[in-house]
Design an enzyme around this catalytic site. Sequence first.
Site, short mmCIF file in Angstrom:
data_model
loop_
_atom_site.label_atom_id
_atom_site.label_comp_id
_atom_site.label_asym_id
_atom_site.label_seq_id
_atom_site.Cartn_x
_atom_site.Cartn_y
_atom_site.Cartn_z
N THR A 128 0.90 -1.20 -0.04
CA THR A 128 -0.03 0.16 0.04
C THR A 128 0.84 1.28 0.06
O THR A 128 1.83 1.35 0.59
CB THR A 128 -0.93 0.08 1.24
OG1 THR A 128 -1.45 1.34 1.45
CG2 THR A 128 -0.10 -0.25 2.56
N ASP A 129 0.10 2.40 -0.55
CA ASP A 129 0.93 3.48 -0.42
C ASP A 129 1.15 4.24 0.80
O ASP A 129 1.99 5.11 1.25
CB ASP A 129 0.24 4.63 -1.33
CG ASP A 129 -1.27 5.00 -1.07
OD1 ASP A 129 -1.72 4.45 -0.05
OD2 ASP A 129 -1.82 5.73 -1.92
N GLU A 130 0.46 3.52 1.61
CA GLU A 130 0.21 4.21 3.35
C GLU A 130 1.65 3.82 3.90
O GLU A 130 1.87 4.51 5.02
CB GLU A 130 -0.85 3.51 4.08
CG GLU A 130 -2.01 3.79 3.53
CD GLU A 130 -3.22 3.69 4.52
OE1 GLU A 130 -3.05 3.66 5.41
OE2 GLU A 130 -4.62 3.93 3.88
N TYR A 152 -2.06 -0.18 11.17
CA TYR A 152 -2.23 -0.77 9.74
C TYR A 152 -0.61 -0.58 8.77
O TYR A 152 -0.41 -1.63 8.27
CB TYR A 152 -3.34 -0.18 9.19
CG TYR A 152 -3.52 -0.62 7.52
CD1 TYR A 152 -3.42 -1.78 7.09
CD2 TYR A 152 -3.15 0.38 6.56
CE1 TYR A 152 -3.61 -2.35 5.79
CE2 TYR A 152 -3.31 -0.07 5.19
CZ TYR A 152 -3.50 -1.37 4.81
OH TYR A 152 -3.55 -1.70 3.35
N LYS A 156 2.00 -3.34 7.50
CA LYS A 156 2.00 -3.59 6.04
C LYS A 156 3.84 -3.32 5.73
O LYS A 156 4.39 -3.91 4.96
CB LYS A 156 1.40 -2.64 5.15
CG LYS A 156 -0.44 -2.94 5.17
CD LYS A 156 -0.37 -4.41 4.68
CE LYS A 156 -0.30 -4.44 3.02
NZ LYS A 156 -0.77 -5.88 2.36
N ASN A 181 -5.61 4.11 -3.02
CA ASN A 181 -7.09 3.52 -2.77
C ASN A 181 -7.77 2.74 -3.75
O ASN A 181 -8.10 3.80 -4.99
CB ASN A 181 -7.88 4.68 -2.33
CG ASN A 181 -7.13 5.19 -0.78
OD1 ASN A 181 -6.22 5.49 -0.72
ND2 ASN A 181 -8.24 5.34 0.25
#
Length: 348
Positions: A128-130, A152, A156, A181
């Site tokens: 994820t970009d997070e 989260y 990741k 997203n």
Amino acid sequence: MRNLMVTGGAGFIGSNFVRHMLRKYPDYRIVVYDKLTYAGNLVNLKDVARDFADRYAFVKGDICDAEKVRAVVREHQVDTIVNFAAATHVDRSLMEPDEFIRTDVFGTYVLLEAAKEFRLERYHQVSTDEVYGEVLEGRSRETDPLHTRSPYSASKAGGDMLCIAYYTSFGVPVTITRGSNNIGPNQYPEKVVPLFITNGIDDRPLPLYGDGTQMRDYQYVLDHCEGIDVVLHRGKPGEIYNLGTGVETRNIDMARAILDLLGKPHSLIQPVQDRPGHDRRYALDISKICALGWEPGYTFEEALERTVRWYVENEWWWRPIKSGEHYQEYYRRQYEEREIAKPDANDK
Ligand code: NAD
Ligand code: DAU
């Protein structure tokens, strides 16, 4: 690459990916391995089981269960693992981080061990970009340091680091995609877009966190699936690829666009208490994956319009979820105490 094990394949993106791959590659076989948590739903794969009965199998199992993972890899002669399995909702990671650390870190380790032991052709990690954390200016590149801020994203990031470690230390042919997203069919209605659409359909408030000016890059789920497919076939082991559109949308504008598509008033937008540690913005530099020949196929408007239409036409899918006790309890816990009104978001 012929025998894929798709972990988390009963969830939102995983089920769209399984369908995409079986349609596109007539000689591929897929075994979906999924624990069927609240987010996993075999209904998402009902048509797949019907249309591809000879090339599709389902096994219920936990990616943290090493023995079961090894048995499935052996029995199905798996040559490639694509790992979608994860605890995925940021707000839940703030309530109960343990499942995030267990599945997203330890579960990734278990799968990497299997990839190493059985000398798989590829292990692909859907990330994820997070993991880059909040990016107030500029765009994240794959070489940027990770500055995670929620349980989260930290979990990741732990999974990503293990992937790189297994490539470096043991030569496991790992690739990673870091997606923005996703929106589209079959997304569990805890995530903002399906939540806002389904609340809007029912004339219920759309709970907008904080001032609503946080930005996200929303991509259509099939673009994400196609990007993973491109990396599986043309990506280089040991490499990371960002996967998004480069187009940013503020949450308040997303809420208004959804209500416009539904023909509902903007007054349904209800500002509520913000998410703790809320990352204001993610933004990806996608030049590396574009160099492999991938590009987004759907504009933001097309992606949102298709998504809204799907939820309008498929109430049979989401109504049982939203009326279920698990969802109701989560909704009460997440939103009941947040409804502390903030200045009118429609002024922004
Ligand atoms: P989802 O929550 O819809 O589905 C997750 C699936 O994993 C479910 O089917 C669930 O049953 C399964 N699962 C959870 N824990 C498991 C375990 N221990 N063992 C086996 N299966 C387990 O998630 P999603 O939105 O489809 O996300 C899929 C992947 O893509 C995740 O890894 C997520 O981090 C990543 N991702 C999601 C987005 C997004 O916008 N949704 C964006 C970028 C990356
Ligand atoms: O960026 C990729 C990530 O996108 C994925 O890795 C995650 O699995 C996925 O859940 C998603 O995380 P976000 O936190 O960005 O998604 P969410 O839909 O929860 O929230 C999107 C934005 O909307 C965020 O700024 C918070 C806001 N929001 C969310 C909810 C649930 C609201 O304003 N109100 C809400 O009720």
